[in-house]
Structure formats: structure tokens, C-alpha cells
Design a protein around this motif. Structure first.
Motif, PDB file in Angstrom:
ATOM      1  N   GLU A 169      -2.205 -11.438  -7.087  1.00 40.70           N
ATOM      2  CA  GLU A 169      -2.245 -10.197  -6.313  1.00 40.70           C
ATOM      3  C   GLU A 169      -2.072  -9.011  -7.244  1.00 40.70           C
ATOM      4  O   GLU A 169      -1.293  -9.062  -8.196  1.00 40.70           O
ATOM      5  N   PRO A 170      -2.779  -7.913  -6.982  1.00 37.67           N
ATOM      6  CA  PRO A 170      -2.688  -6.738  -7.854  1.00 37.67           C
ATOM      7  C   PRO A 170      -1.341  -6.039  -7.711  1.00 37.67           C
ATOM      8  O   PRO A 170      -0.659  -6.186  -6.698  1.00 37.67           O
ATOM      9  N   PRO A 171      -0.962  -5.244  -8.734  1.00 38.55           N
ATOM     10  CA  PRO A 171       0.305  -4.521  -8.647  1.00 38.55           C
ATOM     11  C   PRO A 171       0.298  -3.487  -7.520  1.00 38.55           C
ATOM     12  O   PRO A 171       1.308  -3.288  -6.857  1.00 38.55           O
ATOM     13  N   GLU A 172      -0.813  -2.838  -7.318  1.00 40.52           N
ATOM     14  CA  GLU A 172      -0.968  -1.914  -6.197  1.00 40.52           C
ATOM     15  C   GLU A 172      -2.188  -2.360  -5.413  1.00 40.52           C
ATOM     16  O   GLU A 172      -3.151  -2.859  -5.958  1.00 40.52           O
ATOM     17  N   GLY A 173      -2.159  -2.133  -4.145  1.00 42.59           N
ATOM     18  CA  GLY A 173      -3.291  -2.527  -3.320  1.00 42.59           C
ATOM     19  C   GLY A 173      -2.925  -3.701  -2.433  1.00 42.59           C
ATOM     20  O   GLY A 173      -1.868  -4.310  -2.566  1.00 42.59           O
ATOM     21  N   GLY A 174      -3.832  -4.014  -1.564  1.00 41.57           N
ATOM     22  CA  GLY A 174      -3.592  -5.063  -0.605  1.00 41.57           C
ATOM     23  C   GLY A 174      -4.112  -6.410  -1.043  1.00 41.57           C
ATOM     24  O   GLY A 174      -4.660  -6.576  -2.135  1.00 41.57           O
ATOM     25  N   GLN A 209      -7.760  -7.255  -2.561  1.00 37.69           N
ATOM     26  CA  GLN A 209      -8.115  -7.131  -3.979  1.00 37.69           C
ATOM     27  C   GLN A 209      -7.614  -8.312  -4.817  1.00 37.69           C
ATOM     28  O   GLN A 209      -7.733  -8.301  -6.036  1.00 37.69           O
ATOM     29  N   TRP A 230      -0.008  -8.070 -12.541  1.00 36.22           N
ATOM     30  CA  TRP A 230      -0.403  -8.817 -11.353  1.00 36.22           C
ATOM     31  C   TRP A 230       0.673  -9.850 -11.043  1.00 36.22           C
ATOM     32  O   TRP A 230       1.351 -10.345 -11.932  1.00 36.22           O
ATOM     33  N   ARG A 231       0.808 -10.184  -9.774  1.00 39.02           N
ATOM     34  CA  ARG A 231       1.808 -11.146  -9.320  1.00 39.02           C
ATOM     35  C   ARG A 231       1.122 -12.440  -8.892  1.00 39.02           C
ATOM     36  O   ARG A 231       0.065 -12.415  -8.288  1.00 39.02           O
TER      37      ARG A 231
END
Length: 161
Positions: free
Chosen positions: A8-13, A16, A96-97
């Protein structure tokens, strides 16, 4: 059935999120430098290019051409086996997570399972805590049962302690 690592991206839903399929990367075997550039893995591309140039220089020495050919094949095989893990490591460096791993037969099915896991309230669907540590046993069984160690021993997997 293939495994897909969901990042998962650092920002965004979650729309993405990137799904990285685990396994052998054929294009990274054939042309690793271009595969790394395509995925915007600049440091890895430079390292692959430097290693390839070093092996090519070794091949110009008299009597080393066969060794250089074998070394080049081994380098390509190694990069093809580890390319996707290196991509996950690059995404982790960029913030990213790791959401988790999804098992599916196709990429579309993996995306569907990921979205279904987001909507589910079950704790198994969205693993927020790492897996419990394996019981320590002596000898070879302990070595074979460690889930946190990489297969080749050179790179660690995201989330491994």
C-alpha cells in the motif's frame, strides 16, 4: 496458485496498491538492467549493470571466457529469482507498507481478494500483527522451519524479523 505481495502507498487509498507476484521473473532473467529500469529501480539497475560489466571485463581475459559465461548465467538466474523481492524492498524503502499476501490464480483474482479483505471485518483478512514466532527446535529442523529467513540468505523479506 501464485502468491501476490500487496503493498500500500504511503499516501492514497487502497486503489493505488501494487500487487507484486512472487516467483521467477523471466524478463529479469533475459534483460535484468531493462527490467529494473522499467520498474524504476535505479540502484538495482546500476548494481546489475556494474556486475554485468565486471563479468564482461573478466571474459576478455585469456582463459576466463567460459568462467565469465557461467558467472553471467548465474547472475541472470539470481536476479530473476530475487527481482520481485528486490522490488518489494525498494517499495518499502520509499515508504510503502506491506498489507499482506494474497493467494490467487490470476492477478484479477488477487485484486478481488485484496479488496474483499479490506471490506471484511475478520482479523484474518487483514493481518495487522506479524505471525507468531516459531517454536525453537534444535538442529536441522530449526533451520528448515524458520519462516523469517530468506531462501538464499542474501535478502530479507518485508516484515521478517
Amino acid at each position: 496458485m501464485a502468491s501476490y505481495m500487496v503493498m500500500e502507498p504511503p499516501e492514497g487509498g487502497p486503489e493505488q496498491a501494487i500487487l507484486v507476484r512472487d516467483g521467477f521473473a523471466l524478463l529479469a532473467f533475459i534483460m535484468p538492467f531493462l527490467w529494473f529500469l522499467w520498474h524504476r529501480m535505479w540502484l538495482e539497475a546500476l548494481a546489475a549493470l556494474a556486475a554485468a560489466l565486471l563479468i564482461a571485463a573478466l571474459g576478455t581475459l585469456e582463459g576466463w571466457s567460459a568462467s565469465a559465461t557461467v558467472a553471467s548465467l548465474c547472475l541472470s538466474l539470481f536476479l530473476a529469482l530475487e527481482a520481485r523481492n528486490l522490488r518489494v524492498a525498494m517499495l518499502t524503502r520509499r515508504g510503502w507498507r506491506e498489507w499482506g499476501v494474497v493467494d490467487a490464480t490470476t492477478r484479477d483474482e488477487a485484486e478481488t481478494r485484496y479488496m474483499a479483505g479490506l471490506l471484511s471485518d475478520e482479523p484474518e483478512a487483514r493481518r495487522e500483527t506479524p505471525l507468531p514466532a516459531l517454536r525453537e527446535t534444535p538442529g536441522p529442523a530449526r533451520i528448515a522451519s524458520r519462516a523469517s529467513e530468506p531462501a538464499l540468505g542474501l535478502f530479507t523479506y518485508p516484515g521478517a524479523r
